[in-house]
Design a protein around this motif. Sequence first.
Motif, PDB file in Angstrom:
ATOM      1  N   PRO A   1      85.733  17.193 -35.364  1.00 48.05           N
ATOM      2  CA  PRO A   1      84.693  16.859 -36.348  1.00 48.05           C
ATOM      3  C   PRO A   1      84.314  15.391 -36.280  1.00 48.05           C
ATOM      4  O   PRO A   1      85.158  14.531 -36.020  1.00 48.05           O
ATOM      5  N   ARG A   2      83.065  15.098 -36.534  1.00 51.07           N
ATOM      6  CA  ARG A   2      82.607  13.718 -36.564  1.00 51.07           C
ATOM      7  C   ARG A   2      83.116  13.011 -37.812  1.00 51.07           C
ATOM      8  O   ARG A   2      83.180  13.596 -38.886  1.00 51.07           O
ATOM      9  N   VAL A   3      83.453  11.753 -37.648  1.00 55.30           N
ATOM     10  CA  VAL A   3      83.758  10.897 -38.793  1.00 55.30           C
ATOM     11  C   VAL A   3      82.974   9.604 -38.622  1.00 55.30           C
ATOM     12  O   VAL A   3      82.749   9.140 -37.502  1.00 55.30           O
ATOM     13  N   LEU A   4      82.526   9.045 -39.725  1.00 54.23           N
ATOM     14  CA  LEU A   4      81.830   7.764 -39.679  1.00 54.23           C
ATOM     15  C   LEU A   4      82.839   6.627 -39.756  1.00 54.23           C
ATOM     16  O   LEU A   4      83.908   6.764 -40.346  1.00 54.23           O
ATOM     17  N   LYS A   5      82.488   5.500 -39.163  1.00 55.23           N
ATOM     18  CA  LYS A   5      83.385   4.356 -39.138  1.00 55.23           C
ATOM     19  C   LYS A   5      83.132   3.452 -40.342  1.00 55.23           C
ATOM     20  O   LYS A   5      81.989   3.108 -40.637  1.00 55.23           O
ATOM     21  N   MET A   6      84.210   3.066 -40.991  1.00 55.75           N
ATOM     22  CA  MET A   6      84.126   2.164 -42.137  1.00 55.75           C
ATOM     23  C   MET A   6      83.811   0.745 -41.664  1.00 55.75           C
ATOM     24  O   MET A   6      84.436   0.232 -40.742  1.00 55.75           O
TER      25      MET A   6
ATOM     26  N   HIS B   1      87.908   4.983 -36.651  1.00 55.16           N
ATOM     27  CA  HIS B   1      87.598   5.007 -38.081  1.00 55.16           C
ATOM     28  C   HIS B   1      87.082   3.670 -38.610  1.00 55.16           C
ATOM     29  O   HIS B   1      86.770   3.568 -39.796  1.00 55.16           O
ATOM     30  N   PHE B   2      87.005   2.651 -37.760  1.00 52.85           N
ATOM     31  CA  PHE B   2      86.605   1.326 -38.228  1.00 52.85           C
ATOM     32  C   PHE B   2      85.578   0.700 -37.296  1.00 52.85           C
ATOM     33  O   PHE B   2      85.589   0.936 -36.089  1.00 52.85           O
ATOM     34  N   VAL B   3      84.695  -0.100 -37.874  1.00 51.40           N
ATOM     35  CA  VAL B   3      83.748  -0.877 -37.096  1.00 51.40           C
ATOM     36  C   VAL B   3      83.616  -2.254 -37.742  1.00 51.40           C
ATOM     37  O   VAL B   3      83.643  -2.375 -38.968  1.00 51.40           O
ATOM     38  N   ILE B   4      83.538  -3.283 -36.903  1.00 54.55           N
ATOM     39  CA  ILE B   4      83.325  -4.637 -37.402  1.00 54.55           C
ATOM     40  C   ILE B   4      81.825  -4.878 -37.380  1.00 54.55           C
ATOM     41  O   ILE B   4      81.232  -5.081 -36.322  1.00 54.55           O
ATOM     42  N   GLY B   5      81.205  -4.804 -38.536  1.00 51.48           N
ATOM     43  CA  GLY B   5      79.752  -4.824 -38.624  1.00 51.48           C
ATOM     44  C   GLY B   5      79.146  -6.193 -38.409  1.00 51.48           C
ATOM     45  O   GLY B   5      79.810  -7.225 -38.527  1.00 51.48           O
ATOM     46  N   ASN B   6      77.856  -6.192 -38.073  1.00 50.32           N
ATOM     47  CA  ASN B   6      77.069  -7.411 -37.964  1.00 50.32           C
ATOM     48  C   ASN B   6      76.412  -7.738 -39.290  1.00 50.32           C
ATOM     49  O   ASN B   6      76.207  -6.846 -40.138  1.00 50.32           O
ATOM     50  N   PRO B   7      76.027  -8.982 -39.505  1.00 48.24           N
ATOM     51  CA  PRO B   7      75.145  -9.287 -40.635  1.00 48.24           C
ATOM     52  C   PRO B   7      73.827  -8.541 -40.464  1.00 48.24           C
ATOM     53  O   PRO B   7      73.371  -8.302 -39.344  1.00 48.24           O
ATOM     54  N   VAL B   8      73.227  -8.137 -41.570  1.00 48.22           N
ATOM     55  CA  VAL B   8      71.914  -7.494 -41.517  1.00 48.22           C
ATOM     56  C   VAL B   8      70.847  -8.550 -41.799  1.00 48.22           C
ATOM     57  O   VAL B   8      71.147  -9.603 -42.376  1.00 48.22           O
ATOM     58  N   PRO B   9      69.614  -8.326 -41.367  1.00 44.25           N
ATOM     59  CA  PRO B   9      68.555  -9.325 -41.591  1.00 44.25           C
ATOM     60  C   PRO B   9      68.347  -9.596 -43.081  1.00 44.25           C
ATOM     61  O   PRO B   9      68.196  -8.668 -43.875  1.00 44.25           O
ATOM     62  N   THR B  10      68.345 -10.866 -43.462  1.00 45.53           N
ATOM     63  CA  THR B  10      68.181 -11.256 -44.862  1.00 45.53           C
ATOM     64  C   THR B  10      67.229 -12.438 -44.966  1.00 45.53           C
ATOM     65  O   THR B  10      66.985 -13.151 -43.990  1.00 45.53           O
ATOM     66  N   SER B  11      66.721 -12.668 -46.183  1.00 50.42           N
ATOM     67  CA  SER B  11      65.834 -13.805 -46.406  1.00 50.42           C
ATOM     68  C   SER B  11      66.577 -15.131 -46.243  1.00 50.42           C
ATOM     69  O   SER B  11      66.015 -16.123 -45.782  1.00 50.42           O
ATOM     70  N   LEU B  12      67.859 -15.164 -46.621  1.00 46.92           N
ATOM     71  CA  LEU B  12      68.652 -16.381 -46.445  1.00 46.92           C
ATOM     72  C   LEU B  12      68.772 -16.731 -44.972  1.00 46.92           C
ATOM     73  O   LEU B  12      68.641 -17.892 -44.571  1.00 46.92           O
ATOM     74  N   MET B  13      69.026 -15.727 -44.157  1.00 42.98           N
ATOM     75  CA  MET B  13      69.132 -15.940 -42.726  1.00 42.98           C
ATOM     76  C   MET B  13      67.783 -16.366 -42.145  1.00 42.98           C
ATOM     77  O   MET B  13      67.699 -17.262 -41.300  1.00 42.98           O
ATOM     78  N   LEU B  14      66.723 -15.731 -42.611  1.00 45.66           N
ATOM     79  CA  LEU B  14      65.380 -16.035 -42.117  1.00 45.66           C
ATOM     80  C   LEU B  14      65.019 -17.488 -42.412  1.00 45.66           C
ATOM     81  O   LEU B  14      64.499 -18.202 -41.550  1.00 45.66           O
ATOM     82  N   ALA B  15      65.327 -17.948 -43.619  1.00 46.58           N
ATOM     83  CA  ALA B  15      65.007 -19.323 -44.002  1.00 46.58           C
ATOM     84  C   ALA B  15      65.817 -20.327 -43.193  1.00 46.58           C
ATOM     85  O   ALA B  15      65.312 -21.379 -42.792  1.00 46.58           O
ATOM     86  N   SER B  16      67.082 -19.990 -42.927  1.00 43.74           N
ATOM     87  CA  SER B  16      67.946 -20.918 -42.183  1.00 43.74           C
ATOM     88  C   SER B  16      67.576 -20.980 -40.710  1.00 43.74           C
ATOM     89  O   SER B  16      67.963 -21.917 -40.006  1.00 43.74           O
ATOM     90  N   GLN B  17      66.816 -19.985 -40.233  1.00 41.94           N
ATOM     91  CA  GLN B  17      66.451 -19.928 -38.821  1.00 41.94           C
ATOM     92  C   GLN B  17      64.974 -20.249 -38.590  1.00 41.94           C
ATOM     93  O   GLN B  17      64.384 -19.829 -37.591  1.00 41.94           O
TER      94      GLN B  17
END
Length: 410
Positions: free
Chosen positions: A34-39, A78-94
């Motif tokens: 069975p498939r399981v999603l990664k936390m 069962h685990f994944v080390i996620g990335n930051p998602v696009p945000t306005s804070l990130m957009l302003a800093s870049q």
Amino acid sequence: MARKTLGLKSMIPIFVIAGLSMGNEGCEEQQDKPRVLKMDIEIGTLKGRVVKMPNGETVDFPYVANSLFYRQVINHDHFVIGNPVPTSLMLASQGGQFKAQGITDASSAEAAPSGLVSGRDVAVLEQYSLLRQTRLEGQSLMQGRVSEREVVEGKTTAAEVSKLPACLYDLPQSLLGGEVISFQMTGGGGIGIGYGPGGDLPGSAAGRIDFQSSKLELGLRTDDPLTQQAIAIGDGIARQSQVQFGLDFVPGIPIGISFFYNTPITDVIRNAMDDGLNQIVDRYKNLLSTNKDWNEVWESRVIYDPEIVNNDTHIAFRGGYRAGVKIGDTFQVTNLHYAWEGAACYTRLKYKIPLTVSPIAEATVVSVGDNVSVAIVKYLMEQKIQPGAQIKVLKLVEPAKKAASSNESK
């Protein structure tokens, strides 16, 4: 940024180890599994002690343990080390443009390098106009019309309409850390390397040492990044193995960390770490699932305001290809009330509770990025989905069963 305001544990560096990024790709997934999603997790530093070698050299064992632990976590199903998602804070800093990783083949999606967001995430969100408000907030930040604190707290309008506090989209489901309680390598004549509850092992010697056994005791735990409370605590995992290898120790000639990477001790350490991670999985299933089902434990959050997309017909949530989400997967959506001790994200979350007894909607995934997914909504009751709403698994699409090879029957 919200990651700093909550005082999260320091992130370990990403170590350059061959095969670290994907691992185990050559093994085919069993079709009947069975498939399981990664936390989505963040790794804190794995604590340990330095180790004195028989030739007098001191080796940074915590560095070794953390590098091997990082590998075992990203290879775990069962685990994944996620990335930051696009945000306005990130957009302003870049400077008003996202610094994004180039879009690669979806079947080989990897974590974007530090400081970058996933180009596939940006493309998926742009396709459904889900970054429109993010870009407006980014412009407001750059022009000084709103402050970073206002964005972090989700108060970016004059009326202070409830929006999504930054830490609800910027933080993972859990923080994972722990400690190497003891590590011992023993050889002939009572010579040992490592440490135990009583301190360092007696290991001063010169010449060849034939190692015979190894033992590592590891304790792991996960914490909620918002409440800062422990969720699952694993008992000390003691892994003892028989080993057969020898090494020449010469005073003044360093052995270094190659002792741990290029000898059978590597497998002993990795196996102990796998045992610890599996125990954490079992603790989650026992604590948070009535049916001891990992997919009942897994959850995510609506991370972009659905107001701006097709009259609320689509939402985006954290969790994409790297977490195992696929087009056609269906999730339940429940609005939550978040109660903070003070300012959102700058103080500890006291609790979160559902606003309704039953989910208010079902959402079926129509597009998948590396770390985010977009789903079309079927409403179950008349209540608008709010940013930060809880996402729980309802049904995952199962892979088609492989038909028996016709060549085998001939």
